[in-house]
Write an enzyme that holds these catalytic residues in place. Sequence first.
Site, PDB file in Angstrom:
ATOM      1  N   HIS A  17       0.839  -1.207   0.000  1.00  0.00           N
ATOM      2  CA  HIS A  17       0.000   0.000   0.000  1.00  0.00           C
ATOM      3  C   HIS A  17       0.873   1.255   0.000  1.00  0.00           C
ATOM      4  CE1 HIS A  17      -3.228  -2.512   2.219  1.00  0.00           C
ATOM      5  NE2 HIS A  17      -3.679  -2.292   0.995  1.00  0.00           N
ATOM      6  N   LYS A  41     -16.743  -7.841   8.533  1.00  0.00           N
ATOM      7  CA  LYS A  41     -16.798  -8.573   9.794  1.00  0.00           C
ATOM      8  C   LYS A  41     -15.452  -9.182  10.150  1.00  0.00           C
ATOM      9  CE  LYS A  41     -18.901 -12.337   7.260  1.00  0.00           C
ATOM     10  NZ  LYS A  41     -20.163 -12.957   6.995  1.00  0.00           N
ATOM     11  N   ARG A  90      -1.911  -6.006  -8.433  1.00  0.00           N
ATOM     12  CA  ARG A  90      -0.930  -7.060  -8.165  1.00  0.00           C
ATOM     13  C   ARG A  90      -0.924  -8.113  -9.264  1.00  0.00           C
ATOM     14  NH1 ARG A  90      -3.147  -9.085  -2.815  1.00  0.00           N
ATOM     15  NH2 ARG A  90      -4.996  -8.541  -3.976  1.00  0.00           N
ATOM     16  N   SER A 127      -3.716  -7.355   2.438  1.00  0.00           N
ATOM     17  CA  SER A 127      -4.120  -7.180   3.838  1.00  0.00           C
ATOM     18  C   SER A 127      -4.826  -8.418   4.369  1.00  0.00           C
ATOM     19  CB  SER A 127      -5.051  -5.966   3.981  1.00  0.00           C
ATOM     20  OG  SER A 127      -4.352  -4.778   3.779  1.00  0.00           O
TER      21      SER A 127
END
Length: 170
Positions: A17, A41, A90, A127
């Site tokens: 990032h 969530k 990516r 992530s």
Amino acid sequence: MSRAVCPGSFDPVTHGHLDIVNRSAALFDYVVVAVGTNMSKNALFTPDERVEMLNEACAELDGVTVTTFSGLLVDFCAQVEADAIVKGLRFVSDFDYELQMAQMNSQLSGVDTLFLPTAAQWSYVSSSLVREVALLGGDVDQFLPEGIAERTIARAHERAGRAAPGEQKE
């Protein structure tokens, strides 16, 4: 003055990032790193925590600010008068999805999307993968800035009910 928005969840912010943010800062006069507030969530950090971590990681970059946004990205871009959206890619599979979003955003607002290929050394890092490794007790130090790695490991241990490294579980 040229302005760009670098949107994402940044949960947590990775070296990949930051590579995209750094390169965007070299291309544009002003860059807004926009943290989406649509909570997953599986999120480790709240949007405010992510903004705090990004502010720490981007503190030395001139013309870069960090904030949250909700709703349509194109509405946020209009609000901050952005000329472009910058997205890191990516893999080819990223392009398939991001191209559709870029075309929709352009149709809705006229804002263009600039795709930057992620640096090869970070191309496999996401992530979600970092979160998974951390939650399973793995070492994520190499993928995250030092302070963010420490916070990620501590939060992952907390979620998993384990003592963080250097602490004893009560």
